[in-house]
Every structure is written in structure tokens, then in C-alpha cells.
Design an enzyme around this catalytic site. Structure first.
Site, mmCIF file in Angstrom:
data_model
loop_
_atom_site.group_PDB
_atom_site.id
_atom_site.type_symbol
_atom_site.label_atom_id
_atom_site.label_comp_id
_atom_site.label_asym_id
_atom_site.label_seq_id
_atom_site.Cartn_x
_atom_site.Cartn_y
_atom_site.Cartn_z
ATOM 1 N N TRP A 159 0.810 -1.227 0.000
ATOM 2 C CA TRP A 159 0.000 0.000 0.000
ATOM 3 C C TRP A 159 0.841 1.274 0.000
ATOM 4 O O TRP A 159 0.449 2.283 -0.589
ATOM 5 C CB TRP A 159 -1.006 -0.011 1.148
ATOM 6 C CG TRP A 159 -1.899 -1.198 1.011
ATOM 7 C CD1 TRP A 159 -1.998 -2.264 1.852
ATOM 8 C CD2 TRP A 159 -2.785 -1.489 -0.095
ATOM 9 N NE1 TRP A 159 -2.883 -3.186 1.345
ATOM 10 C CE2 TRP A 159 -3.379 -2.740 0.163
ATOM 11 C CE3 TRP A 159 -3.122 -0.815 -1.270
ATOM 12 C CZ2 TRP A 159 -4.293 -3.332 -0.711
ATOM 13 C CZ3 TRP A 159 -4.037 -1.403 -2.145
ATOM 14 C CH2 TRP A 159 -4.609 -2.642 -1.850
ATOM 15 N N ASP A 185 -2.328 6.494 5.844
ATOM 16 C CA ASP A 185 -3.363 5.636 5.252
ATOM 17 C C ASP A 185 -3.832 4.690 6.363
ATOM 18 O O ASP A 185 -3.120 3.777 6.761
ATOM 19 C CB ASP A 185 -2.769 4.843 4.079
ATOM 20 C CG ASP A 185 -3.729 3.778 3.552
ATOM 21 O OD1 ASP A 185 -4.861 3.656 4.065
ATOM 22 O OD2 ASP A 185 -3.334 3.055 2.605
ATOM 23 N N LYS A 231 -13.711 -1.252 5.437
ATOM 24 C CA LYS A 231 -13.291 -2.280 6.385
ATOM 25 C C LYS A 231 -13.861 -1.999 7.777
ATOM 26 O O LYS A 231 -14.546 -2.823 8.365
ATOM 27 C CB LYS A 231 -11.769 -2.352 6.441
ATOM 28 C CG LYS A 231 -11.152 -2.675 5.096
ATOM 29 C CD LYS A 231 -9.655 -2.543 5.152
ATOM 30 C CE LYS A 231 -9.039 -2.436 3.778
ATOM 31 N NZ LYS A 231 -9.273 -3.585 2.902
HETATM 32 N N1 PMP Z 1 -4.684 0.965 1.787
HETATM 33 C C1 PMP Z 1 -4.854 -0.152 2.521
HETATM 34 C C2 PMP Z 1 -4.122 -0.297 3.805
HETATM 35 C C3 PMP Z 1 -5.713 -1.164 2.074
HETATM 36 O O1 PMP Z 1 -5.856 -2.278 2.787
HETATM 37 C C4 PMP Z 1 -6.394 -0.989 0.857
HETATM 38 C C5 PMP Z 1 -7.385 -1.994 0.317
HETATM 39 N N2 PMP Z 1 -7.320 -3.239 0.769
HETATM 40 C C6 PMP Z 1 -6.172 0.188 0.129
HETATM 41 C C7 PMP Z 1 -5.330 1.140 0.628
HETATM 42 C C8 PMP Z 1 -6.871 0.423 -1.179
HETATM 43 O O2 PMP Z 1 -8.178 0.736 -0.926
HETATM 44 P P1 PMP Z 1 -9.285 0.955 -2.062
HETATM 45 O O3 PMP Z 1 -9.633 -0.405 -2.557
HETATM 46 O O4 PMP Z 1 -10.389 1.637 -1.338
HETATM 47 O O5 PMP Z 1 -8.683 1.791 -3.130
#
Ligand code: PMP
Length: 358
Positions: free
Chosen positions: A101, A168, A192
Site C-alpha cells: 500500500w 493511510d 473495512k
Molecule cells: N490501503 C490499505 C491499507 C488497504 O488495505 C487498501 C485496500 N485493501 C487500500 C489502501 C486500497 O483501498 P481501495 O480499494 O479503497 O482503493
């Protein structure tokens, strides 16, 4: 029967919240329409959204120095928008790499044309820990991911940095109180811990918005557009924001973030204790940096891991225990909505599986 859901996200919603939504689906507050069938300019909608923002601030204990905005495109969309909005000329944007991420965020920032670079990483040890460094830096911002959903690593304390932190928090949003003294932006996809898929919520220290006030970019890319228009510049994802509003109220009713965190710690400890007290299961992550949200573990044998999660699904109604494809193994995501009772049912299954296969 509802499944025992351990999915990493989108994930389980609290049953009380689902039932409330079900009830209001045909008639919101006895008005004869649902919230997704009315104008986002109506007082019904605006009141609901304003309450959600107020509750979010109250939960984190932050004042009007912060702006709460809702932006479509999920967390991934923000990877580039954050860089476009908050990069300063001649100052790099610094990223602490805890794998997927943060890497994606850094890559997207580069694609957005900013000078972004990784300044610390736990790659040397397959990302099984959180890099701990004090950053004596002069950067636009320091970017971290507070909880890595894939590896199950989590910051227990946010790093010290001279530049504002962009965090994030997609997978540990609204799970515990945070020290906001160095947080410039706390954000995440909400699917989540804070609702359903459809938008990212960003909590932005207002002074940072000055950085993009006069930048030339499309209006929908500029966070000032959202801040100046109460996230109602265009039609927002009204139903997803409504679910988020419900979750804010649900967390408040549970006693707020300290109470939620206390429960989360108990649930995670329960599973990690089973893992640590066994010669069969092994946790992936260093003791100090283990996530309270995503418990990643393995039997050490791919075939047994596969059998573990498929048997759990077929015979015990347990969903989502397969590890992320990048890491393999097993992962139990136990967000705010996971009850201790459900976690204990998993624990009993783990013990039973070890007895048979260990
Ligand atoms: N950051 C983290 C820590 C995640 O776990 C995720 C998705 N699993 C994301 C960003 C990306 O999120 P999105 O699918 O909403 O773009």
C-alpha cells in the site's frame, strides 16, 4: 444463517447496523422514501451527512482545525491526489515502505509528477516489522500506512517527523484514539472498519489545504473543492455515506474509540496467544508490530493452510480466512465489528485443527 465473516475488506458490518438499514430501506425516519432516493441537497440528507462528520470528529477528539471530507475513488484514488494536493516545490515527499500500500502510494505520486521517494523500508525482512526511524527531515510530508492489511503489521506509535504525517488508515480507521499532534492527514477507504465501499474519508489539517488552494488542477482533484462545499460539490455516494454515518453512531454507542480499542486488543491477544502457545501455527509478524486488525499466520505448510481455510468455509461457516495472495498462509481480519464470541469460535476451530493435523 449468517457466516462467521473474517474477510479483509469489504468486511462484516455490525448486525444491529444492517438491521437498522434494512428497516429504513423502505422508509427513512418514517418519511416514505429511503435515503438513496432523495436529493443530496435535501435537509434529510444534509443533516445525516453533517451528523456523520460531527460524530467522526467527536470520536477522534479533534476540533475545527480539521476538515472531514468524502472523496470517491477509494483509497487508491487518493494516492495520486494526496501528492498533487500536498507536495511542495523543492521538497520531496517521503514514504515509509511497509509493502504494497505504501509502494503503490509512492508509485502513484511519481506518476502524478511529484518528487516522491522511499526513505525507510522493512523489505529486508519480508515486511514482518515496522521500520522505526526518527525523521529529521525537511520534506513536503511523511507518508505511512498505519496498518498493513496484507502482512498484518501495525504502528503502535506513529513515527516522529518534522513534516506532517499522511496516514493511510484504511484497515484500522476508527479502531483507536490517535495522537493528532503530528497528523496532517488521516484517511482511508471506509469499507473495512467504517462502512461500505464507495468513497474515502479524509481528515485533513486545515492549514495544509492552503498548499493546493492556488494550484492548477481539475476541480474534482483539489481537496479544497470538497472542503469548501461540504463534500457536496457534486452528487456524493449517498448510500455509502449513510452507512458510514450509522457506523459512527454505532461506535459511539459502544463507548467510543477507547472502548472499541480495548475490545480489539482482547480479541487479537486471544488469537495471538493460541498461535504463540502452539508448535503448529506461526505468526508472520514480530511481536511488537502485530496488527490488532489482521492476524496473519500459517501452519508452515501450503497444503494444510489450504485445507484449513477451505474446511473452515465448508464445514464451519467461516469466511475469508485465506491469506492475501502476496503472502499466502492464513489471515483472520477482526475489525471493530467482529465479536469476541466469533473470534473464540475461530480459536476453537484452530485448536481442533491443530489437534487433528498438528
Ligand atoms: N490501503 C490499505 C491499507 C488497504 O488495505 C487498501 C485496500 N485493501 C487500500 C489502501 C486500497 O483501498 P481501495 O480499494 O479503497 O482503493
Amino acid at each position: 444463517m449468517r457466516q462467521y465473516n473474517f474477510s479483509a475488506g469489504p468486511s462484516e458490518l455490525p448486525l444491529e447496523v444492517l438491521k437498522e438499514i434494512q428497516e429504513e430501506l423502505l422508509s427513512y425516519k418514517n418519511n416514505g422514501f429511503s435515503i438513496m432516493e432523495i436529493s443530496h441537497r435535501s435537509s434529510y440528507y444534509e443533516q445525516m451527512q453533517n451528523d456523520a462528520i460531527k460524530d467522526a470528529k467527536e470520536l477522534y477528539g479533534i476540533n475545527d482545525d480539521y476538515e472531514v471530507i468524502f472523496v470517491q475513488g477509494g483509497a487508491t484514488m487518493q494516492f495520486s491526489l494526496l501528492a498533487m494536493n500536498f507536495s511542495l516545490d523543492n521538497k520531496p515527499c517521503e514514504y515509509i515502505d511497509t509493502d504494497v500500500w505504501t509502494q503503490k502510494a509512492c508509485e502513484e505520486a511519481i506518476l502524478a509528477g511529484v518528487n516522491a521517494k522511499i526513505v525507510a523500508s522493512s523489505k529486508d525482512s519480508k515486511y514482518n516489522y515496522i521500520p522505526k526511524i526518527a525523521l529529521n527531515n525537511d520534506s513536503s510530508y511523511t507518508y505511512i500506512c498505519s496498518n498493513n492489511t496484507v502482512h498484518g503489521t501495525q504502528y503502535k506509535q506513529l513515527p516522529i517527523s518534522n513534516s506532517p504525517l499522511i496516514v493511510d488508515a484504511s484497515s484500522d480507521f476508527f479502531s483507536k484514539k490517535l495522537d493528532f499532534s503530528n497528523i496532517g492527514v488521516l484517511y482511508g477507504g471506509v469499507q473495512k472498519n467504517a462502512g461500505i465501499a464507495g468513497f474515502a474519508c479524509l481528515i485533513i489539517r486545515k492549514d495544509l489545504l492552503e498548499r493546493s488552494k492556488n494550484k492548477t488542477m481539475p476541480k474534482m482533484f483539489n481537496y479544497n473543492t470538497y472542503a469548501d462545499n461540504n463534500s457536496l460539490f457534486n452528487t456524493p455516494p449517498t448510500f455509502a455515506i449513510y452507512v458510514y454515518a450509522k457506523i459512527m453512531k454505532w461506535i459511539k454507542a459502544k463507548g467510543g474509540l477507547d472502548a472499541i480499542n480495548q475490545e480489539n486488543e482482547i480479541k487479537a491477544k486471544y488469537l495471538y496467544d493460541i498461535i504463540d502457545n502452539s508448535n503448529f501455527y506461526k505468526a508472520y509478524v514480530n511481536n511488537d508490530d502485530r496488527s490488532v486488525m489482521n492476524v496473519c499466520f500459517t501452519t508452515g505448510n501450503d497444503e494444510l493452510d489450504l485445507e484449513f481455510w477451505s474446511k473452515a468455509a465448508k464445514e464451519h461457516n467461516m469466511l475469508g480466512l485465506k491469506g492475501h495472495k502476496k503472502l499466502g498462509g492464513l489471515r483472520a481480519s477482526i475489525y471493530n465489528s467482529a465479536s469476541l464470541e466469533k473470534v473464540k469460535i475461530l480459536g476453537e476451530y484452530m485448536k481442533e485443527y491443530e489437534r487433528v493435523r498438528g
